[in-house]
Design a protein around this motif. Structure first.
Motif, PDB file in Angstrom:
ATOM      1  N   SER A  14       0.850  -1.183   0.000  1.00  0.00           N
ATOM      2  CA  SER A  14       0.000   0.000   0.000  1.00  0.00           C
ATOM      3  C   SER A  14       0.884   1.231   0.000  1.00  0.00           C
ATOM      4  CB  SER A  14      -0.936   0.008   1.209  1.00  0.00           C
ATOM      5  OG  SER A  14      -0.181   0.041   2.415  1.00  0.00           O
ATOM      6  N   PHE A  15       0.273   2.361  -0.355  1.00  0.00           N
ATOM      7  CA  PHE A  15       1.014   3.620  -0.421  1.00  0.00           C
ATOM      8  C   PHE A  15       0.351   4.603   0.535  1.00  0.00           C
ATOM      9  CE2 PHE A  15       2.003   7.791  -2.253  1.00  0.00           C
ATOM     10  CZ  PHE A  15       3.372   7.688  -2.417  1.00  0.00           C
ATOM     11  N   HIS A  16       0.948   4.745   1.718  1.00  0.00           N
ATOM     12  CA  HIS A  16       0.386   5.626   2.755  1.00  0.00           C
ATOM     13  C   HIS A  16      -1.095   5.335   2.987  1.00  0.00           C
ATOM     14  CE1 HIS A  16       3.974   8.146   3.232  1.00  0.00           C
ATOM     15  NE2 HIS A  16       4.133   7.994   1.929  1.00  0.00           N
ATOM     16  N   TRP A 271       7.585   2.656 -17.852  1.00  0.00           N
ATOM     17  CA  TRP A 271       6.202   2.295 -17.567  1.00  0.00           C
ATOM     18  C   TRP A 271       5.404   3.560 -17.307  1.00  0.00           C
ATOM     19  CZ3 TRP A 271       6.616  -2.131 -19.406  1.00  0.00           C
ATOM     20  CH2 TRP A 271       7.517  -3.105 -18.960  1.00  0.00           C
ATOM     21  N   GLU A 272       4.172   3.569 -17.733  1.00  0.00           N
ATOM     22  CA  GLU A 272       3.295   4.704 -17.481  1.00  0.00           C
ATOM     23  C   GLU A 272       2.684   4.578 -16.088  1.00  0.00           C
ATOM     24  OE1 GLU A 272      -0.789   6.706 -19.325  1.00  0.00           O
ATOM     25  OE2 GLU A 272       0.372   5.253 -20.502  1.00  0.00           O
ATOM     26  N   ALA A 273       2.814   5.635 -15.299  1.00  0.00           N
ATOM     27  CA  ALA A 273       2.301   5.615 -13.925  1.00  0.00           C
ATOM     28  C   ALA A 273       0.799   5.842 -13.921  1.00  0.00           C
ATOM     29  CB  ALA A 273       2.985   6.685 -13.087  1.00  0.00           C
ATOM     30  N   ALA A 274       0.096   5.080 -13.089  1.00  0.00           N
ATOM     31  CA  ALA A 274      -1.348   5.267 -12.962  1.00  0.00           C
ATOM     32  C   ALA A 274      -1.667   6.611 -12.320  1.00  0.00           C
ATOM     33  CB  ALA A 274      -1.947   4.133 -12.129  1.00  0.00           C
ATOM     34  N   LYS A 275      -0.789   7.079 -11.441  1.00  0.00           N
ATOM     35  CA  LYS A 275      -1.004   8.347 -10.746  1.00  0.00           C
ATOM     36  C   LYS A 275       0.361   8.937 -10.419  1.00  0.00           C
ATOM     37  CE  LYS A 275      -4.447   9.987  -7.406  1.00  0.00           C
ATOM     38  NZ  LYS A 275      -5.511  10.268  -8.380  1.00  0.00           N
ATOM     39  N   SER A 276       0.530  10.211 -10.665  1.00  0.00           N
ATOM     40  CA  SER A 276       1.801  10.855 -10.383  1.00  0.00           C
ATOM     41  C   SER A 276       1.899  11.233  -8.904  1.00  0.00           C
ATOM     42  CB  SER A 276       1.976  12.105 -11.254  1.00  0.00           C
ATOM     43  OG  SER A 276       0.915  13.020 -11.027  1.00  0.00           O
ATOM     44  N   LEU A 277       3.111  11.596  -8.481  1.00  0.00           N
ATOM     45  CA  LEU A 277       3.366  12.014  -7.111  1.00  0.00           C
ATOM     46  C   LEU A 277       3.759  13.485  -7.105  1.00  0.00           C
ATOM     47  CD1 LEU A 277       5.491   9.059  -5.656  1.00  0.00           C
ATOM     48  CD2 LEU A 277       3.009   9.257  -5.842  1.00  0.00           C
ATOM     49  N   ALA A 278       3.303  14.207  -6.090  1.00  0.00           N
ATOM     50  CA  ALA A 278       3.646  15.624  -5.945  1.00  0.00           C
ATOM     51  C   ALA A 278       4.158  15.879  -4.541  1.00  0.00           C
ATOM     52  CB  ALA A 278       2.429  16.498  -6.232  1.00  0.00           C
ATOM     53  N   VAL A 279       5.287  16.545  -4.445  1.00  0.00           N
ATOM     54  CA  VAL A 279       5.838  16.979  -3.161  1.00  0.00           C
ATOM     55  C   VAL A 279       5.793  18.496  -3.166  1.00  0.00           C
ATOM     56  CG1 VAL A 279       7.844  16.964  -1.638  1.00  0.00           C
ATOM     57  CG2 VAL A 279       7.313  14.939  -3.023  1.00  0.00           C
ATOM     58  N   LEU A 280       4.882  19.070  -2.382  1.00  0.00           N
ATOM     59  CA  LEU A 280       4.632  20.507  -2.393  1.00  0.00           C
ATOM     60  C   LEU A 280       5.004  21.127  -1.053  1.00  0.00           C
ATOM     61  CD1 LEU A 280       1.096  20.510  -4.076  1.00  0.00           C
ATOM     62  CD2 LEU A 280       3.331  20.618  -5.195  1.00  0.00           C
ATOM     63  N   THR A 304       4.017  20.139   2.747  1.00  0.00           N
ATOM     64  CA  THR A 304       4.574  20.769   3.938  1.00  0.00           C
ATOM     65  C   THR A 304       4.125  22.214   3.972  1.00  0.00           C
ATOM     66  OG1 THR A 304       6.538  19.349   3.858  1.00  0.00           O
ATOM     67  CG2 THR A 304       6.686  21.359   5.189  1.00  0.00           C
ATOM     68  N   LEU A 305       3.413  22.603   5.018  1.00  0.00           N
ATOM     69  CA  LEU A 305       2.943  23.973   5.173  1.00  0.00           C
ATOM     70  C   LEU A 305       3.967  24.789   5.954  1.00  0.00           C
ATOM     71  CD1 LEU A 305      -0.863  23.508   5.954  1.00  0.00           C
ATOM     72  CD2 LEU A 305       0.225  24.086   3.774  1.00  0.00           C
ATOM     73  N   THR A 306       4.215  25.994   5.476  1.00  0.00           N
ATOM     74  CA  THR A 306       5.228  26.849   6.107  1.00  0.00           C
ATOM     75  C   THR A 306       4.615  28.068   6.786  1.00  0.00           C
ATOM     76  OG1 THR A 306       5.565  28.053   4.019  1.00  0.00           O
ATOM     77  CG2 THR A 306       6.959  26.116   4.421  1.00  0.00           C
ATOM     78  N   ASP A 307       3.294  28.081   6.979  1.00  0.00           N
ATOM     79  CA  ASP A 307       2.647  29.197   7.670  1.00  0.00           C
ATOM     80  C   ASP A 307       3.245  29.373   9.073  1.00  0.00           C
ATOM     81  OD1 ASP A 307      -0.140  29.762   5.984  1.00  0.00           O
ATOM     82  OD2 ASP A 307       0.602  27.701   5.837  1.00  0.00           O
ATOM     83  N   PRO A 323      -7.349  16.466  -3.574  1.00  0.00           N
ATOM     84  CA  PRO A 323      -8.127  15.461  -2.835  1.00  0.00           C
ATOM     85  C   PRO A 323      -7.317  14.256  -2.383  1.00  0.00           C
ATOM     86  CG  PRO A 323      -8.686  15.456  -5.172  1.00  0.00           C
ATOM     87  CD  PRO A 323      -7.853  16.667  -4.944  1.00  0.00           C
ATOM     88  N   ASP A 324      -6.191  13.984  -3.046  1.00  0.00           N
ATOM     89  CA  ASP A 324      -5.381  12.828  -2.670  1.00  0.00           C
ATOM     90  C   ASP A 324      -4.139  13.251  -1.895  1.00  0.00           C
ATOM     91  OD1 ASP A 324      -6.909  10.645  -3.762  1.00  0.00           O
ATOM     92  OD2 ASP A 324      -6.388  11.391  -5.735  1.00  0.00           O
ATOM     93  N   THR A 325      -4.318  14.225  -0.996  1.00  0.00           N
ATOM     94  CA  THR A 325      -3.231  14.569  -0.076  1.00  0.00           C
ATOM     95  C   THR A 325      -3.115  13.468   0.970  1.00  0.00           C
ATOM     96  OG1 THR A 325      -3.605  16.941  -0.377  1.00  0.00           O
ATOM     97  CG2 THR A 325      -2.373  16.266   1.575  1.00  0.00           C
ATOM     98  N   LEU A 326      -1.972  12.814   1.000  1.00  0.00           N
ATOM     99  CA  LEU A 326      -1.773  11.661   1.881  1.00  0.00           C
ATOM    100  C   LEU A 326      -0.888  11.975   3.082  1.00  0.00           C
ATOM    101  CD1 LEU A 326      -1.227   8.862  -0.806  1.00  0.00           C
ATOM    102  CD2 LEU A 326      -3.367   9.639   0.226  1.00  0.00           C
ATOM    103  N   VAL A 327       0.013  12.947   2.930  1.00  0.00           N
ATOM    104  CA  VAL A 327       0.956  13.269   4.004  1.00  0.00           C
ATOM    105  C   VAL A 327       0.970  14.783   4.185  1.00  0.00           C
ATOM    106  CG1 VAL A 327       3.349  13.164   4.793  1.00  0.00           C
ATOM    107  CG2 VAL A 327       2.392  11.267   3.475  1.00  0.00           C
ATOM    108  N   LEU A 328       0.786  15.228   5.425  1.00  0.00           N
ATOM    109  CA  LEU A 328       0.809  16.657   5.737  1.00  0.00           C
ATOM    110  C   LEU A 328       1.742  16.890   6.913  1.00  0.00           C
ATOM    111  CD1 LEU A 328      -0.241  19.566   5.476  1.00  0.00           C
ATOM    112  CD2 LEU A 328      -2.176  18.920   6.936  1.00  0.00           C
ATOM    113  N   SER A 329       2.652  17.847   6.742  1.00  0.00           N
ATOM    114  CA  SER A 329       3.548  18.215   7.841  1.00  0.00           C
ATOM    115  C   SER A 329       3.658  19.733   7.905  1.00  0.00           C
ATOM    116  CB  SER A 329       4.926  17.579   7.648  1.00  0.00           C
ATOM    117  OG  SER A 329       5.507  17.992   6.416  1.00  0.00           O
TER     118      SER A 329
END
Length: 391
Positions: A14-16, A271-280, A304-307, A323-329
């Motif tokens: 699984s992924f997160h 290989w074509e990814a079913a869903k891409s990953l974003a690190v924001l 990662t929020l910098t507020d 909608p698919d935010t899996l990790v928040l720091s």
């Protein structure tokens, strides 16, 4: 002879918290289509086909379907076990499966027993391709069986490759034999990512590249980034990303063409990814409003929020756009050791009960109470004071 080098399928992972079985089915579909389109002769799977020693029933069925479809497409399969696999379970019925073109190398005793594939047809060439599979070798468990004195990754892998060389020496007495080796290990020069597990307690037990230097090709497994350590020694990487540290990986495999004289040409396969990953990273309002992040709206996100202060309902707000935010720091800009005051120190410096309550909220939420919250706390404290006054 055309070979496709893959590894680290990690079926069942699984992924997160998000199941990846459908994405893994999509990878298998791509793999089978590629084998058919490119007339691949042999598919190499260099360990960690499963993600755990006891895979679920649907996971086992997916591997079963994959092996059937690959062999139906005309390719032979050579598969070794990795540190995530149960070598005994994965190797079940190996002698029977060989009749169907699936060759499992999960036993130490079989690491110098090659899969022999002749070049050409109808006697066009006397050369033979010998494919050896080295399963993951846990030094403490296999040192005695390999008859080495020191239980280290280097010693057991060195002995394994020496046994292969001795077998090759005997076989070459009868004609040209070109060796291909599969190994699930950490070879020096490889670049790690977060989703790999340590191969030894206290760190990775690396083995030097020169153990594989005189083989026509060495197909490595364990590291999840596709990479070349030497022209004839490569990691295929995992077919899917299994951690956000792999967000910039180009997932794929290697296509190897080996001639009857032993020379090898290697091409990348993507290989074509079913869903891409974003690190924001950034302030909440900027992430929600900036057009430069529109590409990430359909991606799995690590944000990662910098507020300066932790925004209220941050995850809920982010998921309105991502909608698919899996990790928040949280990593407030400008925060440093001088800003980090212990809760006990804050409590000791509090001037009144309201400050104690507000300080507690700020401590557990990393955000000061808003005006409405402060008013509610003040009213509650006043109600308690009045009640006590009546007693």
């Amino acid at each position: 002879m055309r070979l496709l080098h893959t590894s680290d399928w990690h079926l069942g992972r699984s992924f997160h918290g998000v199941g990846m079985l459908e994405a893994q089915r999509g990878f298998v579909d791509q793999l089978v289509s590629f084998v058919e389109a490119k007339s691949v002769d042999v598919v190499l799977i260099a360990g960690d086909v499963y993600d755990r020693a006891l895979p679920g029933l649907d996971v086992v069925k997916l591997l079963d379907d994959a092996l059937v479809r690959i062999t139906q497409a005309g390719a032979t399969v050579v598969l070794t076990s990795g540190n995530h696999d149960s070598a005994i379970r994965l190797g079940f019925a190996s002698r029977l499966l060989e009749r169907g073109g699936v060759h499992l190398r999960t036993r130490v005793e079989d690491l110098d027993v090659p899969v022999l594939v002749p070049f050409g047809k109808d006697g066009e060439s006397s050369a033979t391709l010998a494919i050896y599979g080295i399963p993951y070798l846990e030094p403490r468990l296999v040192a005695d069986r390999l008859e080495v004195e020191t239980a280290s990754h280097f010693e057991v892998t060195h002995e394994a490759t020496e046994r292969i060389r001795r077998d090759l020496q005997d076989r070459r007495k009868s004609g040209a034999v070109h060796p291909v080796v599969l190994a699930h290990t950490f070879a020096s020069g490889g670049i790690t990512s977060d989703s790999e597990r340590d191969l030894s307690i206290g760190g990775l037990g690396a083995v030097p590249l020169d153990l594989f230097e005189d083989f026509a090709y060495t197909a490595l497994g364990h590291l999840h980034g596709r990479q070349e350590l030497a022209p004839n020694v490569r990691y295929s990487g995992s077919p899917l990303a299994y951690s956000f540290s792999e967000a910039k990986h180009c997932k794929g495999a290697w296509l190897i063409d080996i001639d009857a004289d032993g020379s090898a040409g290697v091409q990348e396969v993507l290989w074509e990814a079913a869903k891409s990953l974003a690190v924001l990273r950034g302030k909440l309002n900027d992430l929600l409003e900036s057009g430069e992040h529109s590409w990430a709206e359909a991606a799995y996100c690590q944000i990662t929020l910098t507020d300066a202060e932790r925004p209220a309902q941050a995850m809920e707000q982010l998921r309105t756009r991502f909608p698919d935010t899996l990790v928040l720091s949280f990593d407030p800009e400008g925060a440093g050791p001088k800003d980090k005051v212990s809760y006990s120190s804050r409590l000791a410096a509090a001037q009144d009960d309201l400050e104690v309550c507000c300080g507690f909220l700020e401590h557990v939420r990393e955000r000061s109470p808003g005006s409405a919250e402060e008013a509610a706390l003040r009213a509650a404290l006043e109600a308690v004071r009045l009640e006590e006054a009546e007693l």
